[in-house]
Design a protein around this motif. Structure first.
Motif, PDB file in Angstrom:
ATOM      1  N   UNK A  44       2.865   9.860   1.057  1.00  0.00           N
ATOM      2  CA  UNK A  44       1.702  10.345   0.356  1.00  0.00           C
ATOM      3  C   UNK A  44       1.588   9.615  -0.902  1.00  0.00           C
ATOM      4  N   UNK A  45       1.592   8.748  -0.340  1.00  0.00           N
ATOM      5  CA  UNK A  45       0.880   7.820  -1.575  1.00  0.00           C
ATOM      6  C   UNK A  45      -0.107   6.390  -1.552  1.00  0.00           C
ATOM      7  N   UNK A  46      -1.888   6.592  -1.463  1.00  0.00           N
ATOM      8  CA  UNK A  46      -2.521   5.646  -1.326  1.00  0.00           C
ATOM      9  C   UNK A  46      -2.194   4.404  -2.191  1.00  0.00           C
ATOM     10  N   UNK A  47      -2.655   3.229  -0.960  1.00  0.00           N
ATOM     11  CA  UNK A  47      -2.199   1.731  -1.736  1.00  0.00           C
ATOM     12  C   UNK A  47      -2.530   2.399  -3.123  1.00  0.00           C
ATOM     13  N   UNK A  48      -4.103   2.206  -2.878  1.00  0.00           N
ATOM     14  CA  UNK A  48      -4.981   1.933  -4.181  1.00  0.00           C
ATOM     15  C   UNK A  48      -4.634   1.805  -5.102  1.00  0.00           C
ATOM     16  N   UNK A  49      -3.773   3.854  -4.540  1.00  0.00           N
ATOM     17  CA  UNK A  49      -3.025   3.697  -6.176  1.00  0.00           C
ATOM     18  C   UNK A  49      -2.278   3.637  -7.125  1.00  0.00           C
ATOM     19  N   UNK A  50      -1.660   2.335  -6.812  1.00  0.00           N
ATOM     20  CA  UNK A  50      -1.297   1.825  -7.116  1.00  0.00           C
ATOM     21  C   UNK A  50      -0.817   0.705  -7.211  1.00  0.00           C
ATOM     22  N   UNK A  51      -0.528  -0.423  -8.407  1.00  0.00           N
ATOM     23  CA  UNK A  51      -1.693  -1.771  -9.274  1.00  0.00           C
ATOM     24  C   UNK A  51      -0.292  -1.984  -9.739  1.00  0.00           C
ATOM     25  N   UNK A  52      -0.642  -3.716  -9.136  1.00  0.00           N
ATOM     26  CA  UNK A  52       0.999  -4.597 -10.018  1.00  0.00           C
ATOM     27  C   UNK A  52       0.871  -5.229 -11.260  1.00  0.00           C
ATOM     28  N   UNK A  86       5.693  -3.684   1.224  1.00  0.00           N
ATOM     29  CA  UNK A  86       4.979  -2.566   2.127  1.00  0.00           C
ATOM     30  C   UNK A  86       6.556  -1.401   2.629  1.00  0.00           C
ATOM     31  N   UNK A  87       8.278  -2.017   2.626  1.00  0.00           N
ATOM     32  CA  UNK A  87       8.805  -0.922   2.873  1.00  0.00           C
ATOM     33  C   UNK A  87       9.319   0.200   1.673  1.00  0.00           C
ATOM     34  N   UNK A  88       8.938   0.208   0.620  1.00  0.00           N
ATOM     35  CA  UNK A  88       8.314   0.946  -0.215  1.00  0.00           C
ATOM     36  C   UNK A  88       8.067   1.947  -0.140  1.00  0.00           C
ATOM     37  N   UNK A  89       6.498   1.555   0.015  1.00  0.00           N
ATOM     38  CA  UNK A  89       5.151   2.098   0.453  1.00  0.00           C
ATOM     39  C   UNK A  89       5.169   3.021   1.337  1.00  0.00           C
ATOM     40  N   UNK A  90       5.952   2.552   2.543  1.00  0.00           N
ATOM     41  CA  UNK A  90       6.125   3.428   3.499  1.00  0.00           C
ATOM     42  C   UNK A  90       7.900   4.666   3.267  1.00  0.00           C
ATOM     43  N   UNK A  91       8.401   3.931   2.651  1.00  0.00           N
ATOM     44  CA  UNK A  91       9.633   4.881   2.448  1.00  0.00           C
ATOM     45  C   UNK A  91       8.847   6.405   1.786  1.00  0.00           C
ATOM     46  N   UNK A  92       7.785   6.183   0.632  1.00  0.00           N
ATOM     47  CA  UNK A  92       7.563   7.287  -0.097  1.00  0.00           C
ATOM     48  C   UNK A  92       6.413   8.245   0.319  1.00  0.00           C
TER      49      UNK A  92
END
Ligand code: C2E
Ligand code: MG
Ligand code: MG
Ligand code: MG
Length: 292
Positions: free
Chosen positions: A141-149, A133-139
């Motif tokens: 313009x990245x919608x979490x839906x566009x990020x897969x693990x 969550x911290x990394x997602x908010x640090x960068x």
């Protein structure tokens, strides 16, 4: 004599393991230095929909730009850090770097959903969702839906209940999961049922040989059917030829990744590759069916 021999053997073994410990320590040291010196880079391999021709995303794959050895693949260094804090540090770098890459591409007007590989150790960290969550908010313009693990289906995941809870917390952030190398582990069905993964990746070893080995083909058919009945997307890895694509499409698997479509490439090559790809027609279903 026997005692003497035994003693010698013990002595030999001792020296060997001492050497091994020292070598391992040196490797860990050089990986730590490499991380500080920014010698790691991410390559990206496109994933496509073979029916529509659409590029659906790219998988980030780590490489070590070694000052002496040249570009090293993950198999050359990741096994040494498997159970080590370093795999968490590198994993964190991979997430941040790939998020930043997403946003660099976005500035160029290219939208490329990204997936990253997460180590078994990383996904077992109770604070992983908070760090993510911290990394997602640090960068921005990245919608979490566009990020897969991507998580490996392996016994190294340990307590499946705990891992499922950690993954659930990540899903609440909006990211999605894929189960990587599906079919190679020992507990596929339980994993499929318990883990909140949107996508199943059919392991490349089955895909590679599906055209020549009926048993591999049976496994591919089975994994596709399983994914469908559990309502997951399915993507084939290791698609090396159009014949693979044709066969997979006929079996109902539309999503693919493999050398036949594109090899992993530096981030800067991706926009050109996409432009080129959109003019290619041999990988979309009408042409694939012509070959059938
Ligand atoms: P993976 O996640 O299953 O990634 C697919 C691997 O297959 C990649 O190898 C890719 O280059 C290769 N590949 C793709 N298409 C084809 C094909 O058509 N034929 C063949 N023969 N190979 C193909 P790579 O980049 O060497 O990575 C190997 C493994 O290392 C990955 O397997 C993944 O488990 C791990 N890995 C890579 N990057 C990372 C990372 O950043 N973090 C972690 N934890 N693991 C990583
Ligand atoms: Mg993967
Ligand atoms: Mg895989
Ligand atoms: Mg693999």
């Amino acid at each position: 004599v026997a005692k003497q021999k035994g003693k010698n053997c013990y002595h030999l073994f001792d020296i060997e393991s001492e050497g091994a410990i020292k070598a391992r320590h040196e490797i860990l040291q050089s990986i730590t230095t490499a991380l500080h010196n920014r010698e790691f880079v991410l390559y990206y391999q496109p994933k496509v929909n073979m029916r529509t021709g659409e590029m659906i995303g790219a998988e980030a794959l780590i490489r070590w730009k070694h000052p002496v050895e040249g570009i090293l693949s993950p198999a050359a260094f990741l096994p040494f850090i498997e159970n080590h804090q370093l795999s968490i540090d590198i994993g964190e770098w991979v997430i941040e770097e790939s998020l930043q890459q997403f946003s660099r591409w976005k500035e160029l007007g290219v939208h490329i959903p990204i997936s990253v590989n997460i180590s078994a150790l990383q996904i077992q960290q109770r604070n992983f969702p908070i760090r993510l969550a911290r990394l997602l908010s640090k960068v921005p313009n990245v919608p979490p839906e566009a990020f897969q693990l991507e998580v490996l289906e392996t016994s190294k995941l340990g307590d499946i209940k705990k891992v499922a809870e950690i993954m659930d917390d990540c899903v609440k952030l909006g990211v999605t999961f894929a189960i990587d190398d599906f079919g190679t582990g020992y507990s596929s069905l339980t994993y499929l049922r318990r883990l909140p993964a949107k996508v199943i990746k059919v392991d490349q070893t089955f895909v590679r040989d599906m055209l020549i080995d009926p048993e591999d083909r049976t496994i591919v058919v089975g994994v596709i059917a399983l994914a469908k009945s559990f309502n997951r997307d399915v993507i084939a890895e290791g698609v090396e030829t159009i014949a693979h694509g044709t066969s997979l499409l006929a079996l109902g698997c539309e999503l693919a990744q493999g050398y036949g479509i594109a090899r992993p490439m530096p981030a800067t090559d991706m926009p050109d590759w996409i432009a080129h790809w959109s003019t290619k027609t041999e990988w979309t279903s009408p042409s694939l069916q012509l070959l059938d």
